[in-house]
Design an enzyme around this catalytic site. Sequence first.
Site, PDB file in Angstrom:
ATOM      1  N   ALA A  28       0.984  -1.122   0.016  1.00  0.00           N
ATOM      2  CA  ALA A  28       0.064   0.100   0.206  1.00  0.00           C
ATOM      3  C   ALA A  28       0.777   1.261  -0.699  1.00  0.00           C
ATOM      4  O   ALA A  28       1.914   1.236   0.519  1.00  0.00           O
ATOM      5  CB  ALA A  28      -0.834   0.078   0.555  1.00  0.00           C
ATOM      6  N   LYS A  29       0.340   2.184  -0.752  1.00  0.00           N
ATOM      7  CA  LYS A  29       1.467   3.843  -0.880  1.00  0.00           C
ATOM      8  C   LYS A  29      -0.045   4.708  -0.189  1.00  0.00           C
ATOM      9  O   LYS A  29      -1.054   5.270  -0.928  1.00  0.00           O
ATOM     10  CB  LYS A  29       2.044   3.734  -1.887  1.00  0.00           C
ATOM     11  CG  LYS A  29       3.963   4.561  -1.302  1.00  0.00           C
ATOM     12  CD  LYS A  29       4.510   3.760  -0.811  1.00  0.00           C
ATOM     13  CE  LYS A  29       5.712   4.790  -0.495  1.00  0.00           C
ATOM     14  NZ  LYS A  29       6.246   4.403   0.395  1.00  0.00           N
ATOM     15  N   GLY A  30       0.667   5.769   0.243  1.00  0.00           N
ATOM     16  CA  GLY A  30      -0.177   7.345   0.415  1.00  0.00           C
ATOM     17  C   GLY A  30       0.515   8.423   0.215  1.00  0.00           C
ATOM     18  O   GLY A  30       2.196   8.550   0.098  1.00  0.00           O
TER      19      GLY A  30
END
Length: 390
Positions: A55-57
Site C-alpha cells: 500500500a502507499k499514500g
Amino acid sequence: MFSHLRDIVLFIVGYLVPGKGGIRYHPDITMEEVISLAKLMTWKCALLNIPFGGAKGGVICDTKVLSDSELRRITRRFTSELADSIGPNIDIPAPDMYTNEQTMAWIFDTYDVLHPGKNNRPVVTGKPIEMGGSYGRNEATGNGVCFVIERFLSKALIPELQTVSGSRVVIQGFGKVGSVTAQVLFRKGAIITAVSDSQGGVYCKDGLNPDELLSFKEEHGTVVGMPDTMTMTNEEILQLECDLLIPAALSHQIHGENAHKVNAKVIVEAANSPVTPKADENLSKRGIIVLPDIVVNAGGVTVSYFEWVQNQMNQQWDLEEVNARLQKKMYKAMDLVFEHWQDFVVCDETPSDEKILKTLNGKKPDFRSIALSISIDRVATATLMRGIWP
Ligand code: NAD
C-alpha cells in the site's frame, strides 16, 4: 487552511490484507507514483515473507512552507477522509518522505477518536515509543541498508571489496534513511566522501563525519556549507568515483541521461525506485551491480511489521531483540536473492533440462530481476492457492 493541499492519493494493491506502506508528503507526488510505490511494497513484503500486501499514500503538499499547525490539520483531515480505508487489519500506514513519528501520532490519534473503545495502536507504525512505537523503527531502514551491504560484500563477488571497512561511499539524501546509513557505515570504518540533500551536496576526499554533518544540518537546514568541504550539485555527487553509491532520496535519480556517468562499483538502492529501467540497462552493460530497493530498504517495513505484532500482543521488545530479528531477516533476504542469482546457468543453446531452463537469453539476470521473480512467484502461488470465490 488547505491552500497547500492540492490533492490526496492512496492506493492499495496486494494479495494479502492488511496492506502496508508509507505515506509521503511531497509537492511532486502523482497518482502513478503512488501506485507504483504500492506495487513495490507488495514485492518487498513477499520477498521478506511479511504477511502483508502493498500500500502507499501521498499528500501533495510542501512541508517546507507549512507550519506544524497546518501539517497537523492536513494530517487529521487526510486521516478522517480515509475513514475505514485504513485500519489495523485493512491498511497500516507508516512514515515516508517528509513524514515522521509526529505525523503517525496525529494519524493514530485521529483514527482512535473515530474508532473508540478498541486497541487501535496497530493502525499505524513508526509511532513515538511512548505511544506504542517500536524501539529501532526510526533507524530500521538505515540499519537494514547496512546489513544488506555487509552481507552482499561478504559473498566476495567483488574480491577487492569484501567488507565495509575502508570502502568509499557516496550518499544522495541525508534524511531518515541516508543519515542513519551514513552513521552506521562510518562506525564500521567506511569513508563517506560525499552526501547531499535537496539543496546540494558536500564532498571531502578524506571523508566526512556524519555526526558533525547532522549537527550542522540541524542548525542550518542543509549540509551545504559544512566547513572544510567542497560544495557540489546533486548531479555531480552521482558521478563521483566510489565503491558504494547509495541513492537515499527521490525516485528516478539515475536515469537514461546520466547512468553512463556513474562511477561506482555497486549502487545500493536505499530510496524507492532511484534507478530507472533505462539506467539499469546501461549499468548492467558496464558491469555496475545494482542492489535493488525491494531488498535494500526492506528494513523499514520489517520493523514496522514487528511494531504491528508488538501492538497486537500488547508487548514491547527491547532494542537488542528488534535489531537481532531485523538482522536475521535482512541477511536471509540477501542470501535468498544471491543464491537464486548463483543458481542461474548461462547457456546459449536450447534448454534441455530444468536447470538449464533457468536461463535468460543466454545472459545472467541482474539482482533486481532475481528479487522480483522470487516475489512474483510467491504472490502468484498464494493467489492460485486462494482461487476465486464465489
Ligand atoms: P526524508 O524525508 O527523511 O529524507 C529525504 C532526504 O532527501 C532529505 O535529506 C532531503 O533533503 C533529500 N532530498 C530531497 N530532494 C532531493 C534531491 N532532489 N536531491 C538530493 N536529495 C534530496 O525521507 P526518508 O524517509 O529518508 O526517505 C528517503 C527514501 O527512502 C525515499 O525514497 C523513501 O521512499 C525511501 N524509504 C524510506 C523508508 C523509511 O523508513 N523512511 C523505508 C523504505 C524506503
